[in-house]
Write an enzyme that holds these catalytic residues in place. Structure first.
Site, PDB file in Angstrom:
ATOM      1  N   HIS A 174      -1.890  -9.777  -4.503  1.00  0.00           N
ATOM      2  CA  HIS A 174      -1.324  -9.568  -3.166  1.00  0.00           C
ATOM      3  C   HIS A 174      -2.187  -8.650  -2.315  1.00  0.00           C
ATOM      4  O   HIS A 174      -1.976  -8.562  -1.113  1.00  0.00           O
ATOM      5  CB  HIS A 174       0.078  -8.969  -3.289  1.00  0.00           C
ATOM      6  CG  HIS A 174       1.076  -9.929  -3.869  1.00  0.00           C
ATOM      7  ND1 HIS A 174       2.105 -10.470  -3.148  1.00  0.00           N
ATOM      8  CD2 HIS A 174       1.174 -10.476  -5.112  1.00  0.00           C
ATOM      9  CE1 HIS A 174       2.810 -11.286  -3.910  1.00  0.00           C
ATOM     10  NE2 HIS A 174       2.269 -11.304  -5.112  1.00  0.00           N
ATOM     11  N   ASP A 388      -5.839  -4.340   4.500  1.00  0.00           N
ATOM     12  CA  ASP A 388      -4.513  -4.804   4.104  1.00  0.00           C
ATOM     13  C   ASP A 388      -4.638  -6.234   3.596  1.00  0.00           C
ATOM     14  O   ASP A 388      -5.275  -7.066   4.260  1.00  0.00           O
ATOM     15  CB  ASP A 388      -3.575  -4.774   5.328  1.00  0.00           C
ATOM     16  CG  ASP A 388      -2.114  -4.587   4.939  1.00  0.00           C
ATOM     17  OD1 ASP A 388      -1.747  -4.999   3.833  1.00  0.00           O
ATOM     18  OD2 ASP A 388      -1.356  -4.046   5.764  1.00  0.00           O
TER      19      ASP A 388
HETATM   20  C1  G6P Z   1       2.273  -3.558  -2.153  1.00  0.00           C
HETATM   21  C2  G6P Z   1       1.908  -4.191  -3.488  1.00  0.00           C
HETATM   22  C3  G6P Z   1       3.155  -4.519  -4.299  1.00  0.00           C
HETATM   23  C4  G6P Z   1       4.052  -3.304  -4.391  1.00  0.00           C
HETATM   24  C5  G6P Z   1       4.400  -2.777  -3.000  1.00  0.00           C
HETATM   25  C6  G6P Z   1       5.263  -1.504  -3.033  1.00  0.00           C
HETATM   26  O1  G6P Z   1       2.836  -4.506  -1.313  1.00  0.00           O
HETATM   27  O2  G6P Z   1       1.108  -5.339  -3.295  1.00  0.00           O
HETATM   28  O3  G6P Z   1       2.793  -4.947  -5.601  1.00  0.00           O
HETATM   29  O4  G6P Z   1       5.226  -3.595  -5.110  1.00  0.00           O
HETATM   30  O5  G6P Z   1       3.192  -2.481  -2.332  1.00  0.00           O
HETATM   31  O6  G6P Z   1       4.685  -0.533  -3.828  1.00  0.00           O
HETATM   32  P1  G6P Z   1       5.373   0.064  -5.138  1.00  0.00           P
HETATM   33  O7  G6P Z   1       4.305   0.894  -5.774  1.00  0.00           O
HETATM   34  O8  G6P Z   1       6.531   0.862  -4.644  1.00  0.00           O
HETATM   35  O9  G6P Z   1       5.820  -1.076  -6.012  1.00  0.00           O
END
Ligand code: G6P
Length: 490
Positions: A174, A388
């Site tokens: 992602h 991003d």
């Molecule tokens: C980004 C990453 C995700 C992640 C999200 C929130 O979008 O690509 O994999 O889940 O951030 O971050 P966190 O560390 O809270 O899961």
């Protein structure tokens, strides 16, 4: 993982699920009251896109449930089986906060913050990836499809293929994949590349991410690469399989956003937001996780200078900055919070009047209903990311603007800039350029704004997250024709 290993012996314990998603987090949040707790689907397009596939295909989701030192049994939720993988307190520190978010995250985002390399963090990452692979192997039916998500799980595809060569394995990253010159810093670069190559199909957000990855494959592991295909040898001199790397730009649940944007109470709420801000001529909006990749500091600097130059007046304009709390125990995020809150305090101290506030800074997460009300209230959306993978806020803003009004200022360093070409595109490092773009967006004629927004809306509406997941999963199935999974030979 001997019990899950397939063989020609049909008594082998395969699991029962035909389609499995693996990600660091399960797609649910725990809602606790004093004497009980339940689970609620977490916001985000991924789970919405996959929910129909899940219920049709006997689906399971393997992931961490968010609390350390707690083992939970698998349970059913929303027509899918959720399989919680436990993490100890140390693993949260080393695997999640450490290797995932203080090594890989900054490394993959252009080293905006310096990545830290610690061997014990990598060891923890490897062990946790192994645990996720085992949990997946244990629930996967023979020949099942497994879709592994994101940078926290990059070793899982290879581990899973070793344990269960009968599976079809997809991976989607992602976040950006960095240029070779940056990726080269990673002491475990070969392990990560080989981990990913365990997948039959590796998806990236932008074509440039896929080509960065393929360059790293050529340089660091020496497999044969033909266009987007890599010939991977299971063992030296042994049989090979094909792994492909391609771009599949992710999107949002467009229907959900449009439904909310048409709801009377949400439209009313958007008007109320405007009234509460004192009916300014212009409302500008920023919505980000509080992350150093988002360029919030650059945005504030540009806005501060516009106030100083008099191009924007505190009586006429309000900037709402939603910064949702994120990864708060990681040092760089703590520093960022201090920096941003210091800047907001300074700017407001200088430019506020008793009546008007320059920047409404909100360090909160909001439900999607409130987010859509904010999108409807905002004349200008500011996305100034320094790097991003995609930026789904840009797509949500566009989807929410059902009346085709509003202007989007969008960083060319966000994946969304590949397709939203009618945005006012900016280089956030160029503060003068950013200031000029904000002025252009604020003063854009309604006719010009409508012309641009119509084209962007068409783009977003035609490419929602359901289409994204279907395209990926179709490519995964088709690509496997020349990749016979091993159980078929057994
Ligand atoms: C980004 C990453 C995700 C992640 C999200 C929130 O979008 O690509 O994999 O889940 O951030 O971050 P966190 O560390 O809270 O899961």
């Amino acid at each position: 993982m001997p019990s899950a290993k397939p063989s020609s012996d049909k008594t082998t314990a395969y699991g029962e699920f035909e389609f499995i998603v693996v990600s660091n987090r399960l797609p649910v949040d725990r809602v606790s009251t004093t004497d009980s707790s339940t689970w609620r689907r977490s916001p985000g397009g991924l789970v919405t896109a996959l929910a129909p596939v899940m219920s049709k295909a006997d689906g399971a989701w393997v992931g961490w449930h968010g609390a350390p030192d707690e083992s939970l049994d698998a349970f059913d939720h929303d027509n899918m089986r959720l399989v919680p993988v436990p993490l100890t307190e140390d693993e949260v520190e080393f695997y999640y906060e450490g290797f995932s978010n203080a090594t890989l995250w900054p490394l993959y985002h252009d080293v905006i913050a310096p990545p830290e390399f610690h061997r014990h963090w990598y060891d923890s990452y490897r062990r946790v990836n192994e645990r996720f692979a085992q949990a997946t192997a244990a629930v996967a039916a023979e020949g099942a499809t497994v879709w592994v998500q994101d940078y926290q799980m990059q070793l899982v595809p290879k581990m899973l293929r070793a344990a269960r060569p009968d599976l079809k394995i997809g991976f989607f990253n992602h976040i950006p994949f960095p240029p070779l010159e940056i990726f080269a810093q990673l002491p475990w670069r070969r392990q990560v590349i080989e981990g990913l190559l365990g997948a039959d199909l590796i998806g990236f957000q932008r074509p440039s991410d896929a080509s960065n990855f393929l360059r790293c494959v050529r340089r660091f592991v020496g497999h044969t690469v033909r266009q987007q295909q890599v010939q991977v040898e299971v063992e030296e001199g042994g049989p090979t399989y094909t792994s492909r790397a391609e771009a599949f730009p992710i999107s949002i649940d467009v229907d959900q956003i449009i439904t909310l944007a048409n709801r009377e109470d949400i439209i009313e709420r958007s008007k109320e937001i405007r009234r509460e801000l004192g009916n300014p001529k212009h409302i500008l909006l920023g919505v980000d996780r509080l992350d150093y990749t988002k360029g919030i500091g650059h945005r504030l600097k540009a806005y501060e200078e516009l106030l100083a130059d008099g191009h924007v007046k505190v009586e006429d304009a309000a900037l709402i900055q939603v910064a949702s709390p994120s990864r708060e125990r990681v040092e760089q995020y703590r520093l960022l919070r201090e920096e941003i809150e210091g800047a907001v305090g300074r700017i407001n101290g200088t430019y506020d009047t008793i009546k008007n506030t320059a920047i409404r800074y909100l360090h909160h997460s909001y439900p999607v209903e409130e987010m859509v009300a904010l999108y409807l209230a905002a004349d200008v959306m500011l996305i100034t990311a320094l790097r991003d993978g995609m930026n789904l806020v840009a797509k949500e803003y566009v989807a929410a603007r059902t009346g085709n009004s509003g202007a989007l200022v969008l960083s060319e360093f966000a994946g969304a800039a590949d397709t939203l070409r009618q945005a006012v595109l900016i280089n956030p490092h160029d503060i003068d350029g950013l200031k000029a773009a904000i002025v252009t967006a604020v003063n854009m004629s309604p006719a010009e704004a409508t012309r641009r927004m119509r084209i962007m809306r068409r783009q977003v509406l035609q490419n929602d997250v359901e289409r994204w997941s279907k395209t990926f999963l179709t490519a995964l199935q088709e690509g496997n024709d020349d990749n016979p999974q091993e159980a078929a030979h057994a």
